[in-house]
Motif scaffolding. Structure first.
Motif, PDB file in Angstrom:
ATOM      1  N   SER A  66     -18.517  31.581  34.369  1.00  0.00           N
ATOM      2  CA  SER A  66     -17.140  31.528  33.865  1.00  0.00           C
ATOM      3  C   SER A  66     -16.855  32.635  32.855  1.00  0.00           C
ATOM      4  O   SER A  66     -15.730  33.113  32.764  1.00  0.00           O
ATOM      5  CB  SER A  66     -16.863  30.162  33.244  1.00  0.00           C
ATOM      6  OG  SER A  66     -17.747  29.935  32.165  1.00  0.00           O
ATOM      7  N   GLN A  67     -17.863  33.058  32.084  1.00  0.00           N
ATOM      8  CA  GLN A  67     -17.623  34.112  31.104  1.00  0.00           C
ATOM      9  C   GLN A  67     -17.771  35.476  31.783  1.00  0.00           C
ATOM     10  O   GLN A  67     -18.733  35.722  32.510  1.00  0.00           O
ATOM     11  CB  GLN A  67     -18.581  33.975  29.910  1.00  0.00           C
ATOM     12  CG  GLN A  67     -18.476  32.632  29.186  1.00  0.00           C
ATOM     13  CD  GLN A  67     -17.065  32.253  28.765  1.00  0.00           C
ATOM     14  OE1 GLN A  67     -16.325  33.063  28.204  1.00  0.00           O
ATOM     15  NE2 GLN A  67     -16.666  31.019  29.054  1.00  0.00           N
ATOM     16  N   GLU A  68     -16.810  36.339  31.516  1.00  0.00           N
ATOM     17  CA  GLU A  68     -16.668  37.646  32.190  1.00  0.00           C
ATOM     18  C   GLU A  68     -17.977  38.444  32.224  1.00  0.00           C
ATOM     19  O   GLU A  68     -18.600  38.671  31.192  1.00  0.00           O
ATOM     20  CB  GLU A  68     -15.589  38.441  31.437  1.00  0.00           C
ATOM     21  CG  GLU A  68     -15.017  39.621  32.188  1.00  0.00           C
ATOM     22  CD  GLU A  68     -13.950  40.341  31.340  1.00  0.00           C
ATOM     23  OE1 GLU A  68     -13.180  39.657  30.629  1.00  0.00           O
ATOM     24  OE2 GLU A  68     -13.928  41.589  31.373  1.00  0.00           O
ATOM     25  N   GLY A  69     -18.387  38.895  33.411  1.00  0.00           N
ATOM     26  CA  GLY A  69     -19.548  39.766  33.549  1.00  0.00           C
ATOM     27  C   GLY A  69     -20.864  39.026  33.695  1.00  0.00           C
ATOM     28  O   GLY A  69     -21.851  39.600  34.145  1.00  0.00           O
ATOM     29  N   GLU A  70     -20.894  37.766  33.310  1.00  0.00           N
ATOM     30  CA  GLU A  70     -22.128  36.980  33.405  1.00  0.00           C
ATOM     31  C   GLU A  70     -22.289  36.446  34.831  1.00  0.00           C
ATOM     32  O   GLU A  70     -21.310  36.103  35.486  1.00  0.00           O
ATOM     33  CB  GLU A  70     -22.065  35.777  32.453  1.00  0.00           C
ATOM     34  CG  GLU A  70     -21.840  36.135  30.997  1.00  0.00           C
ATOM     35  CD  GLU A  70     -23.153  36.290  30.257  1.00  0.00           C
ATOM     36  OE1 GLU A  70     -23.930  35.330  30.236  1.00  0.00           O
ATOM     37  OE2 GLU A  70     -23.400  37.384  29.721  1.00  0.00           O
TER      38      GLU A  70
END
Lengths: 200, 200
Positions: free
Chosen positions: B47-51
């Motif tokens: 859900s967190q960008e780039g992860e």
């Protein structure tokens, strides 16, 4: 929400008891798993009078996974019941409901295997509803009654307030909050730690 | 304690994200476990960008037990870190402290095994401190700031209030409460469920 003061709590410290996954067996199921007429042997007495952890363990097998070494608790009961944590439920592939002990209508079943054979428990797998065992006399003094729901304050780095904690009273009970391993681990509580009851 | 009213909560519904046990790897440790220059492959974005959750998994071996299939999260970080639940800790024979990500000073180590070899992680095993990822803009509107601690109300049959929940803000974050599997299972929460923040 403000910080709690001493007067927010009932004047009692409740020790914690952590229940690992376990199974209660009826006479018939004990016979099927361990042999006809088998008698459980005592590993250690539990905090509540007459209850004990038996040396005997079983394997439980769900649709997705297996748990070995599940402790049998004695003495024999009128019905068989398996109490697990939700973490165990994911390993087994089961989603049991939160229930009080004995309230097994509509709960999932599971395969149970012992040294003398296997059986299909048709129902009886539950997540135990968290509850406080309390001496009748103490409940009277604290103005609490059997089946009342209270809120419990857990201190520490993972401080929390547990809602819907059921008071269970009996002259034979010894004061103790019973949590399953998920609840205890989420709150970083170990057996014997102390918690407080918020005034109802 | 009285029942909560709508005005007791901040005007926001926070979706829950449940973090299963996982490992972050630095370049050097990724090389040791999967081979020199190895690149992680994406199983699914988080859900967190780039992860992202990588297809790759490792085995972690503690003094008392083993956990297989521990998911590697990408991208590669400056340091390796293993995030487990306390239930996992008991299986491994470790008692890691509750820490924010990256705060690994004085935490236990563990043996990690991948297809290209094993390594001894000298430190980095933690229980992740529960926290809410929040967009900077939203935090401003709600009058919350980075690192602020709040209380979170969880509804349901296992209703509870989680204390010491840390607000983490960044323009790149997406609103989500991160819990480990013990916390989620203790509260019977699944990914996507909604919780509320009590007004500070």
């Amino acid at each position: 929400m403000r910080q709690f003061q001493e007067e927010d709590f009932l004047p009692v410290e409740v020790p914690v008891g952590v229940s690992g996954r376990h199974i209660h067996l009826c006479r018939e199921d004990l016979d099927a798993l361990f042999g006809p007429g088998y008698e459980l042997t005592v590993l250690r007495p539990l905090s509540q009078e007459g209850e004990f952890a038996a040396r005997e363990t079983v394997t439980i097998v769900g649709p997705r996974g297996v748990l070995e070494g599940v402790r049998v608790l004695g003495p024999v009961r009128a019905y068989s019941q398996v109490e697990i944590a939700m973490t165990d439920g994911f390993r087994l592939g089961l989603r049991p409901p939160v229930r009080q002990s004995g309230d097994v209508e509509g709960t999932p079943g599971i395969a149970v295997v012992g040294p003398a054979g296997a059986l299909n428990l048709r129902r009886g797998v539950i997540l135990a509803a968290r509850h406080i065992h309390m001496e009748e006399e103490r409940a009277k003094i604290l103005n609490l009654h059997d089946e009342q729901q209270v809120r419990v304050w857990v201190p520490g780095v993972r401080a929390m307030i547990l809602d819907n904690v059921i008071i269970r009273t009996s002259p034979h009970y010894r004061l103790e909050l019973h949590l399953d391993t998920d609840e205890a681990n989420a709150a970083l509580l170990s057996g014997g730690d102390k918690v407080k009851i918020l005034r109802p």
